[in-house]
Design an enzyme around this catalytic site. Structure first.
Site, PDB file in Angstrom:
ATOM      1  N   ASN A 190       2.255  -1.249   5.020  1.00  0.00           N
ATOM      2  CA  ASN A 190       2.069  -2.048   6.235  1.00  0.00           C
ATOM      3  C   ASN A 190       2.961  -3.279   6.106  1.00  0.00           C
ATOM      4  O   ASN A 190       2.654  -4.191   5.337  1.00  0.00           O
ATOM      5  CB  ASN A 190       0.583  -2.444   6.352  1.00  0.00           C
ATOM      6  CG  ASN A 190       0.348  -3.439   7.465  1.00  0.00           C
ATOM      7  OD1 ASN A 190       1.207  -3.668   8.313  1.00  0.00           O
ATOM      8  ND2 ASN A 190      -0.840  -4.053   7.467  1.00  0.00           N
ATOM      9  N   LYS A 230       3.488  -5.523   8.219  1.00  0.00           N
ATOM     10  CA  LYS A 230       2.946  -6.650   9.003  1.00  0.00           C
ATOM     11  C   LYS A 230       4.052  -7.296   9.848  1.00  0.00           C
ATOM     12  O   LYS A 230       4.946  -6.595  10.302  1.00  0.00           O
ATOM     13  CB  LYS A 230       2.277  -7.673   8.079  1.00  0.00           C
ATOM     14  CG  LYS A 230       1.281  -7.038   7.118  1.00  0.00           C
ATOM     15  CD  LYS A 230       0.330  -8.022   6.519  1.00  0.00           C
ATOM     16  CE  LYS A 230      -0.500  -7.343   5.452  1.00  0.00           C
ATOM     17  NZ  LYS A 230      -1.705  -8.056   5.120  1.00  0.00           N
ATOM     18  N   HIS A 269      -7.220  -2.960  11.959  1.00  0.00           N
ATOM     19  CA  HIS A 269      -6.903  -3.768  10.772  1.00  0.00           C
ATOM     20  C   HIS A 269      -7.676  -5.087  10.847  1.00  0.00           C
ATOM     21  O   HIS A 269      -7.826  -5.670  11.928  1.00  0.00           O
ATOM     22  CB  HIS A 269      -5.391  -4.027  10.700  1.00  0.00           C
ATOM     23  CG  HIS A 269      -4.965  -4.575   9.374  1.00  0.00           C
ATOM     24  ND1 HIS A 269      -5.146  -5.895   9.038  1.00  0.00           N
ATOM     25  CD2 HIS A 269      -4.396  -3.985   8.303  1.00  0.00           C
ATOM     26  CE1 HIS A 269      -4.704  -6.090   7.809  1.00  0.00           C
ATOM     27  NE2 HIS A 269      -4.231  -4.944   7.334  1.00  0.00           N
ATOM     28  N   GLU A 297      -6.887  -8.006  10.173  1.00  0.00           N
ATOM     29  CA  GLU A 297      -6.155  -9.139  10.759  1.00  0.00           C
ATOM     30  C   GLU A 297      -6.207  -9.083  12.285  1.00  0.00           C
ATOM     31  O   GLU A 297      -6.199 -10.114  12.950  1.00  0.00           O
ATOM     32  CB  GLU A 297      -4.710  -9.147  10.225  1.00  0.00           C
ATOM     33  CG  GLU A 297      -4.682  -9.618   8.775  1.00  0.00           C
ATOM     34  CD  GLU A 297      -3.490  -9.166   7.965  1.00  0.00           C
ATOM     35  OE1 GLU A 297      -2.520  -8.638   8.539  1.00  0.00           O
ATOM     36  OE2 GLU A 297      -3.537  -9.331   6.725  1.00  0.00           O
ATOM     37  N   GLU A 320     -10.707  -1.357   3.353  1.00  0.00           N
ATOM     38  CA  GLU A 320      -9.962  -2.570   3.008  1.00  0.00           C
ATOM     39  C   GLU A 320     -10.907  -3.771   2.996  1.00  0.00           C
ATOM     40  O   GLU A 320     -11.128  -4.385   4.047  1.00  0.00           O
ATOM     41  CB  GLU A 320      -8.856  -2.817   4.039  1.00  0.00           C
ATOM     42  CG  GLU A 320      -7.805  -1.745   4.101  1.00  0.00           C
ATOM     43  CD  GLU A 320      -6.463  -2.337   4.509  1.00  0.00           C
ATOM     44  OE1 GLU A 320      -5.515  -2.222   3.724  1.00  0.00           O
ATOM     45  OE2 GLU A 320      -6.373  -2.927   5.601  1.00  0.00           O
ATOM     46  N   GLY A 325      -4.268  -9.481   0.798  1.00  0.00           N
ATOM     47  CA  GLY A 325      -3.327 -10.588   0.671  1.00  0.00           C
ATOM     48  C   GLY A 325      -3.749 -11.668  -0.302  1.00  0.00           C
ATOM     49  O   GLY A 325      -3.147 -12.740  -0.340  1.00  0.00           O
ATOM     50  N   SER A 351      -4.467  -5.816  -1.916  1.00  0.00           N
ATOM     51  CA  SER A 351      -3.780  -6.278  -3.130  1.00  0.00           C
ATOM     52  C   SER A 351      -3.413  -5.150  -4.096  1.00  0.00           C
ATOM     53  O   SER A 351      -3.531  -5.308  -5.314  1.00  0.00           O
ATOM     54  CB  SER A 351      -4.612  -7.362  -3.829  1.00  0.00           C
ATOM     55  OG  SER A 351      -4.706  -8.501  -2.989  1.00  0.00           O
TER      56      SER A 351
END
Ligand code: PEP
Length: 255
Positions: free
Chosen positions: A7, A9, A97, A99, A169, A175, A212
């Site tokens: 990904n 991003k 996701h 985010e 996730e 991150g 991560s």
């Protein structure tokens, strides 16, 4: 089969994405041709899909998108539809996701509609789910995973199971450089699998881990039997790191 999904991003311009895709193809093509049990897919920003498609076409590396809009078309300024992504031959589309749940306030109903669109256009949805740190510390991980799965897949057509991938996730691992431990991953994946079975899914629906993942921990994470692959953010932008973790996926004779 082990999946390695990158990904990217909101990173890379079209020319940078083209260079990165080219390097991945040069580095991984022959290895992946010898390892048909590893599937690698990269998800660049929308603006870079055409450039990446030109580079990766005919290679064992696929490409996909990070999101799509839930409507077919219309007056939705700034949005991208599943139909547009299908014409760019995307194989996967990430939906839900964390985010997007956080910054775009996406909810399970909206994510269910996105997933429906992805299926309508013959692509595979990668449904992301995961708990926050507060939820984990309050002992709510299992409940959160079940709620998200039922909230999205409870409304999905029976045909969803052929195409679906789920990515567990944990939000606290994305991150941060702190991946979940193998035993935490195994436990969460068992919850996801049980819930999928209760919803009527066959056992083959892949469950990926994301948060991560890098070259240093990919082997340990992929060695968890319940892990069918990894969704990789930060490390997917580093050619050396992404190639190394892909090699970790290709190195073993996973069943
Ligand atoms: C992600 O964005 O899905 C992700 C897992 O990011 P990172 O690998 O950087 O934690």
């Amino acid at each position: 089969m082990k999946w390695v999904v990158g990904n990217w991003k909101m990173h890379t311009t079209p020319s940078e994405a083209k260079r990165l895709a080219l390097r991945l193809r040069q580095e991984l093509q022959s290895e992946l041709e010898r390892s048909p049990r590893v599937r690698v897919v990269v998800c660049p920003p929308f603006t870079n899909l055409e450039a990446v498609r030109c580079v990766l076409r005919g290679s064992p590396i696929g490409w996909g998108a990070q999101n799509c809009h839930e409507e077919l078309e219309g007056a939705y300024t700034g949005e991208v539809s599943a139909r547009m992504l299908a014409e760019l031959e995307c194989q996967l589309v990430v939906v839900g996701h964390s985010e997007r749940r956080r910054y775009a306030h996406e909810n399970d109903l909206q994510i269910a509609h996105k997933l429906q669109r992805v299926l309508e256009f013959g692509m595979r949805p990668v449904l992301c789910i995961g708990e926050t740190l507060t939820e984990r510390q309050a002992g709510q991980t299992e409940h959160v995973l079940e709620r998200q799965l039922v909230g999205v897949l409870g409304r999905a057509p029976a045909s969803v199971w052929e195409k679906l991938l789920v990515a567990y996730e944990p939000v606290w691992a994305i991150g941060t450089g702190i991946a979940a431990r193998p035993e935490q991953i195994a436990e969460a994946h068992a919850t996801v699998r049980r819930c999928l079975m209760q919803l009527g899914a066959p056992e083959q629906v892949p469950i990926l881990y994301g948060g991560s993942v890098g070259a240093r921990n990919a082997r340990d994470i992929l060695a968890v039997p319940a892990v069918d692959g990894v969704l990789v953010g930060t490390a997917s932008l580093n050619e050396g790191e992404f190639c190394a973790l892909t090699r970790a996926a290709a190195a073993e004779r996973w069943c």
